[in-house]
Design a protein around this motif. Structure first.
Motif, mmCIF file in Angstrom:
data_model
loop_
_atom_site.group_PDB
_atom_site.id
_atom_site.type_symbol
_atom_site.label_atom_id
_atom_site.label_comp_id
_atom_site.label_asym_id
_atom_site.label_seq_id
_atom_site.Cartn_x
_atom_site.Cartn_y
_atom_site.Cartn_z
ATOM 1 N N VAL A 57 8.730 -4.366 -0.922
ATOM 2 C CA VAL A 57 8.758 -3.321 -1.884
ATOM 3 C C VAL A 57 7.503 -3.379 -2.386
ATOM 4 C CG1 VAL A 57 9.979 -2.049 -3.696
ATOM 5 C CG2 VAL A 57 11.171 -4.045 -2.239
ATOM 6 N N ALA A 58 6.689 -2.243 -2.700
ATOM 7 C CA ALA A 58 5.590 -2.130 -3.252
ATOM 8 C C ALA A 58 5.560 -2.170 -4.718
ATOM 9 C CB ALA A 58 4.805 -0.721 -2.710
ATOM 10 N N PRO A 59 4.254 -2.356 -5.189
ATOM 11 C CA PRO A 59 4.439 -2.554 -6.857
ATOM 12 C C PRO A 59 4.876 -1.377 -7.495
ATOM 13 C CG PRO A 59 2.214 -3.423 -6.003
ATOM 14 C CD PRO A 59 3.146 -2.923 -4.686
ATOM 15 N N ALA A 60 4.235 -0.101 -7.058
ATOM 16 C CA ALA A 60 4.793 1.013 -7.948
ATOM 17 C C ALA A 60 6.232 1.642 -7.689
ATOM 18 C CB ALA A 60 3.783 1.921 -7.585
ATOM 19 N N VAL A 61 6.838 1.035 -6.654
ATOM 20 C CA VAL A 61 8.161 1.672 -6.625
ATOM 21 C C VAL A 61 8.823 1.095 -7.695
ATOM 22 C CG1 VAL A 61 10.266 1.507 -5.054
ATOM 23 C CG2 VAL A 61 7.891 1.365 -3.912
ATOM 24 N N SER B 108 -10.050 -2.197 -0.085
ATOM 25 C CA SER B 108 -9.715 -1.591 1.257
ATOM 26 C C SER B 108 -8.137 -1.205 1.449
ATOM 27 C CB SER B 108 -10.333 -2.324 2.331
ATOM 28 O OG SER B 108 -9.700 -3.608 2.257
ATOM 29 N N CYS B 109 -7.429 -1.414 0.370
ATOM 30 C CA CYS B 109 -6.037 -1.457 0.315
ATOM 31 C C CYS B 109 -5.160 -0.049 0.402
ATOM 32 C CB CYS B 109 -5.418 -2.475 -0.775
ATOM 33 S SG CYS B 109 -6.056 -2.075 -2.229
ATOM 34 N N CYS B 110 -5.966 0.934 0.086
ATOM 35 C CA CYS B 110 -5.318 2.336 -0.052
ATOM 36 C C CYS B 110 -5.631 2.741 1.413
ATOM 37 C CB CYS B 110 -6.142 3.128 -1.166
ATOM 38 S SG CYS B 110 -5.762 4.860 -0.904
ATOM 39 N N SER C 70 -4.583 -4.333 4.138
ATOM 40 C CA SER C 70 -4.033 -3.948 3.040
ATOM 41 C C SER C 70 -2.596 -4.969 2.516
ATOM 42 C CB SER C 70 -3.359 -2.629 2.765
ATOM 43 O OG SER C 70 -2.239 -2.523 3.504
ATOM 44 N N PRO C 71 -2.071 -5.133 1.414
ATOM 45 C CA PRO C 71 -1.031 -6.070 1.119
ATOM 46 C C PRO C 71 0.151 -5.819 2.060
ATOM 47 C CG PRO C 71 -1.996 -5.418 -1.167
ATOM 48 C CD PRO C 71 -2.794 -4.599 -0.053
ATOM 49 N N GLN C 72 0.369 -4.458 2.163
ATOM 50 C CA GLN C 72 1.585 -3.961 3.042
ATOM 51 C C GLN C 72 1.601 -4.685 4.682
ATOM 52 O OE1 GLN C 72 3.670 -0.728 4.848
ATOM 53 N NE2 GLN C 72 1.940 0.097 5.578
ATOM 54 N N ILE C 73 0.298 -4.651 4.991
ATOM 55 C CA ILE C 73 -0.113 -5.151 6.428
ATOM 56 C C ILE C 73 -0.059 -6.629 6.325
ATOM 57 C CG2 ILE C 73 -1.532 -4.827 8.308
ATOM 58 C CD1 ILE C 73 0.077 -2.271 7.883
ATOM 59 N N MET D 8 7.412 2.255 0.230
ATOM 60 C CA MET D 8 6.184 2.454 -0.358
ATOM 61 C C MET D 8 6.213 3.624 -1.244
ATOM 62 S SD MET D 8 3.572 0.268 0.638
ATOM 63 C CE MET D 8 4.792 -1.400 0.985
ATOM 64 N N PRO D 9 5.097 3.851 -2.037
ATOM 65 C CA PRO D 9 5.218 5.224 -2.984
ATOM 66 C C PRO D 9 4.266 6.096 -2.486
ATOM 67 C CG PRO D 9 3.500 3.415 -3.789
ATOM 68 C CD PRO D 9 4.311 2.588 -2.557
ATOM 69 N N CYS D 10 3.899 5.767 -0.976
ATOM 70 C CA CYS D 10 2.848 6.533 -0.300
ATOM 71 C C CYS D 10 3.169 7.055 1.015
ATOM 72 C CB CYS D 10 2.027 5.427 -0.215
ATOM 73 S SG CYS D 10 0.175 5.582 0.723
ATOM 74 N N ALA E 44 0.515 7.710 3.455
ATOM 75 C CA ALA E 44 -0.411 7.161 4.131
ATOM 76 C C ALA E 44 -0.266 5.593 4.759
ATOM 77 C CB ALA E 44 -1.905 7.244 3.379
ATOM 78 N N LYS E 45 0.955 5.197 4.027
ATOM 79 C CA LYS E 45 1.245 3.857 4.261
ATOM 80 C C LYS E 45 2.151 4.057 5.726
ATOM 81 C CE LYS E 45 -0.171 1.122 1.223
ATOM 82 N NZ LYS E 45 -1.053 0.213 1.547
ATOM 83 N N LYS E 46 2.771 5.003 6.069
ATOM 84 C CA LYS E 46 3.281 5.421 7.310
ATOM 85 C C LYS E 46 2.389 5.389 8.645
ATOM 86 C CE LYS E 46 6.992 8.093 5.121
ATOM 87 N NZ LYS E 46 8.345 8.003 5.791
ATOM 88 N N ILE F 128 -0.344 -5.178 -11.079
ATOM 89 C CA ILE F 128 -1.076 -4.147 -11.639
ATOM 90 C C ILE F 128 -1.735 -3.535 -10.540
ATOM 91 C CG2 ILE F 128 -1.268 -4.894 -13.724
ATOM 92 C CD1 ILE F 128 -3.984 -6.364 -13.167
ATOM 93 N N PHE F 129 -1.644 -4.048 -9.152
ATOM 94 C CA PHE F 129 -2.064 -3.046 -8.137
ATOM 95 C C PHE F 129 -1.811 -1.725 -8.065
ATOM 96 C CE2 PHE F 129 -4.094 -5.663 -4.300
ATOM 97 C CZ PHE F 129 -4.299 -6.722 -5.044
ATOM 98 N N GLY F 130 -0.464 -1.375 -8.564
ATOM 99 C CA GLY F 130 0.158 -0.172 -8.671
ATOM 100 C C GLY F 130 -0.622 0.949 -9.461
ATOM 101 N N GLY G 132 -3.488 6.312 -9.090
ATOM 102 C CA GLY G 132 -3.222 5.100 -8.177
ATOM 103 C C GLY G 132 -1.870 5.398 -7.633
ATOM 104 N N CYS G 133 -1.531 4.183 -7.229
ATOM 105 C CA CYS G 133 -0.002 4.413 -6.375
ATOM 106 C C CYS G 133 1.181 4.859 -7.305
ATOM 107 C CB CYS G 133 0.335 2.791 -5.687
ATOM 108 S SG CYS G 133 -0.520 2.282 -4.405
ATOM 109 N N ILE G 134 1.195 4.658 -8.578
ATOM 110 C CA ILE G 134 2.121 5.203 -9.432
ATOM 111 C C ILE G 134 2.426 6.744 -9.089
ATOM 112 C CG2 ILE G 134 2.424 3.543 -11.354
ATOM 113 C CD1 ILE G 134 0.166 5.235 -12.827
HETATM 114 FE FE1 HC0 Z 1 0.118 0.462 -3.274
HETATM 115 FE FE2 HC0 Z 1 -0.636 -1.410 -2.281
HETATM 116 S S1 HC0 Z 1 -0.885 -1.298 -4.592
HETATM 117 S S2 HC0 Z 1 -1.769 0.453 -1.972
HETATM 118 O O1 HC0 Z 1 -0.984 1.471 -4.393
HETATM 119 O O2 HC0 Z 1 -3.480 -2.744 -2.543
HETATM 120 O O3 HC0 Z 1 1.284 2.312 -1.598
HETATM 121 O O4 HC0 Z 1 2.414 0.344 -5.307
HETATM 122 O O5 HC0 Z 1 1.884 -1.236 -2.044
HETATM 123 O O6 HC0 Z 1 -0.527 -2.340 0.420
HETATM 124 O O7 HC0 Z 1 0.408 -4.375 -3.175
HETATM 125 C C1 HC0 Z 1 0.939 1.731 -2.210
HETATM 126 C C2 HC0 Z 1 1.464 0.337 -4.497
HETATM 127 C C3 HC0 Z 1 0.862 -0.979 -2.371
HETATM 128 C C4 HC0 Z 1 -0.555 -2.080 -0.683
HETATM 129 C C5 HC0 Z 1 -0.149 -3.414 -2.826
HETATM 130 C C6 HC0 Z 1 -2.264 -2.218 -2.658
#
Ligand code: HC0
Ligand code: SF4
Length: 574
Positions: A233-237, A302-304, A327-330, A357-359, A361-363, A420-422, A506-508
């Motif tokens: 689970v990503a930070p912003a979720v 380079s995480c976005c 990125s952290p997800q990968i 993910m809140p995103c 583009a992660k797909k 706070i990445f989120g 950001g991801c929020i």
């Molecule tokens: Fe993000 Fe991420 S912080 S891009 O915004 O770096 O989607 O929440 O998961 O991967 O950790 C999104 C959010 C992530 C990644 C992290 C980064």
């Protein structure tokens, strides 16, 4: 100041105020559809195309759209008479006259602004029902689905894509009855330079633009006894999903989220935040290495993945600047299918990694060929915050009432730096906390870098690290990122490290988050919750995470080691 009257109420307003804003300021609601004003980000869509906000102005023969009409001295306005109300109803009925009537099975059912308007205006039948459009849906991408038949030409997506993100993918295609918003020549989305940021999806009032729904694939994996299904689970979720269950924006739901995922019977529930700590280990090492050994500066985060796509398309001459970190997800997927697989004695091919993910583009990121190893992807299925909420609703979960759960180890422990990445500014703040300790050999006491926080689109700050002034740039929103990068290319700005996130906030504010319906207060509350979650943590620097230390001791060796490079770094393609 101008003196006006709205519905017999005398008012004073500033010059330049629209009738809509003047009405809103005194608590009068005029319905809107195409209008969008995300003030804090300076984002305004004022196409006045839907004609839903019509009002009467004394002395004017025709009604006027309140969203674009400015107040003038002595103006006398009526927002509530039958003439204005009938005009609004007619405008909505005309929009519905060629709109598909599949609300019950529509992905935006109960989240659709057009549906809500029809309800609000009491429309019970369509007087002008006519011919319908019959375009193919565009399902060419991993991230989003475009259904031109549901486009109401509000142009909100166009504003987001062209003005805010400066990607220039979406504009009017065809004329008259056949018109809809799409890419030039009606190309498939996958054949354009779309970044899949999903900001068009975030603001589309109907289901003309929606995410690719992967919930079916998750249910299928969960019901396959041969698969070991891991979720991250990503930070912003954690600061947004509660909104889908009538909780207030900005409520931190980390523990409930974990419990809900365990309830769905995932074999392990891991935290992308752990991988964010891992990213900092690699990224901070890379930054220090570049600073101390004359490498390319600035280094870009380079995480976005939408940002990665953007610079690959738009700045192919600068591909040596971004960090090579995945990125952290990968990174999480990669570590699950190597370290965790070894520890658990599992064949990586039998593991399914699901990301929440809140995103959008992660797909698309998960499907990149560069992120495939030995015939298996690091991450198999990505669902958004919204999709997870829908799965939980399908399962009848009372989310708000769930007890607090704990992430599973080995990959569930995290520090405040990773949370706070989120939000915009968070990744670079996390990197500074670690780089400071490593460069100076001291332990940083005050870890809150207020100068890196905020909501302005482009920010810069200098942080003293020992004898060094670390020059930092931050941008969120791709239009701001473009400006920052152009300034660097033209030698106008000089930085050592830069954080860029594609989505406003950001991801929020990601394209897969619960719809905010234009309320920027929601984004601000999510941001405050992210910083609160950081404060609540005992450990607030990535390199203090004991499970990260264990991972390096047992498996990776040192940051930037050969093994770390093999598993945790990537390359970019123009
Ligand atoms: Fe993000 Fe991420 S912080 S891009 O915004 O770096 O989607 O929440 O998961 O991967 O950790 C999104 C959010 C992530 C990644 C992290 C980064
Ligand atoms: Fe434009 Fe982003 Fe939508 Fe692609 S996903 S069309 S880049 S707003």
């Amino acid at each position: 100041m101008l003196n006006i009257k709205i519905n017999d109420m005398p008012l004073q307003v500033l010059e330049g105020t629209t009738i809509l804003d003047a009405s809103k300021n005194v608590g009068l609601k005029i319905p809107t559809l195409c209008h969008m004003n995300l003030k804090d980000f300076g984002i305004v869509n004022q196409s006045a195309s839907c004609r839903v906000c019509m009002v009467e102005v004394e002395g004017r023969p025709a009604l006027v759209p309140s969203c674009s009409e400015l107040c003038t001295e002595g103006m006398i306005i009526r927002t509530d008479n039958i003439r204005a109300i009938s005009a609004r109803r007619t405008a909505v009925e005309l929009l519905l006259s060629n709109h598909p009537f599949d609300c019950l099975v529509c992905p935006k059912n109960l989240e659709c602004d057009l549906q809500a308007l029809a309800q609000e205006l009491g429309i019970r039948h369509i007087r002008y029902e006519g011919e319908k459009l019959d375009y193919q849906k565009d399902t060419s991408s991993y991230a989003l689905v475009k259904d031109p038949n549901k486009c109401v030409m509000c142009r909100r997506c166009e504003t987001m894509c062209n003005t805010v993100q400066t990607c220039g993918i979406l504009s009017a295609v065809n004329r008259g009855f056949d018109v809809f918003v799409g890419p030039a020549f009606n190309l498939d989305m996958v054949d354009t330079s779309c970044t899949f940021c999903g900001q068009c999806v975030a603001v589309c009032p109907t289901a003309a633009l929606t995410e690719v729904n992967n919930t079916g694939a998750v249910w299928e994996a969960l019901s396959n006894p041969k698969k070991h299904v891991v979720v991250q689970v990503a930070p912003a979720v954690r600061v947004a999903i509660g909104e889908m269950f009538d909780m207030d924006p900005g409520v931190i739901t980390t523990g409930k989220l974990v419990t809900s995922l365990k309830g769905l019977h995932f074999d392990a529930v891991f935290d992308t935040d752990f991988a964010a700590d891992l990213t900092i280990m690699e990224e901070a090492s890379e930054l220090i290495n570049r600073i101390q050994n004359g490498g390319t500066l600035p280094m870009l985060t380079s995480c976005c993945p939408a940002w990665v796509k953007f610079f690959e398309h738009q700045f192919p001459d600068m591909l040596d600047i971004p960090s090579t970190c995945k990125s952290p997800q990968i990174m999480m997927g990669s570590i699950v299918k190597s370290y965790y697989a070894e520890k658990m004695n599992l064949n990586p091919k039998d593991i399914v990694v699901v990301s929440v993910m809140p995103c959008l583009a992660k797909k698309a990121e998960a499907a990149r060929p560069e992120l495939t190893k030995d015939d298996h992807s690091d991450v198999d299925i990505v669902i958004t915050t919204r999709e997870l909420a829908l799965m939980l609703k399908e399962a009848g979960v009372n989310f708000a009432g769930l007890p607090e759960g704990e992430f599973d180890q080995l990959l569930g422990e995290s520090t405040g730096a990773s949370v706070i990445f989120g939000t915009t500014g968070g990744v670079i703040e996390a990197a500074v906390r670690t780089a400071y300790d490593w460069i100076t050999g001291e332990s940083l006491e005050k870890v809150d870098f207020q100068q890196l926080r905020g909501i302005e689109g482009i920010r810069s700050a200098t942080v003293k690290v020992g004898d060094m002034d670390l020059r930092i740039g931050i941008a969120h929103g791709l239009g701001n990122a473009r400006k920052l990068l152009e300034d660097i290319r033209d030698g106008i700005s000089q930085f050592d490290a830069i954080e860029i996130m594609a989505c406003p906030g950001g991801c929020i504010g990601g394209g897969g988050q619960p719809y905010h319906h234009g309320d920027m207060e929601i984004i601000k509350k999510r941001q405050a919750a992210i910083y609160q979650e950081d404060k609540n943590k005992i450990l607030r620097k990535s390199h203090d995470n004991p499970y990260i230390k264990k991972l390096y001791d047992e498996y990776l060796g040192k940051p930037n080691s050969e093994k770390a490079h093999d598993l945790l770094h990537t390359h970019y393609v123009p």
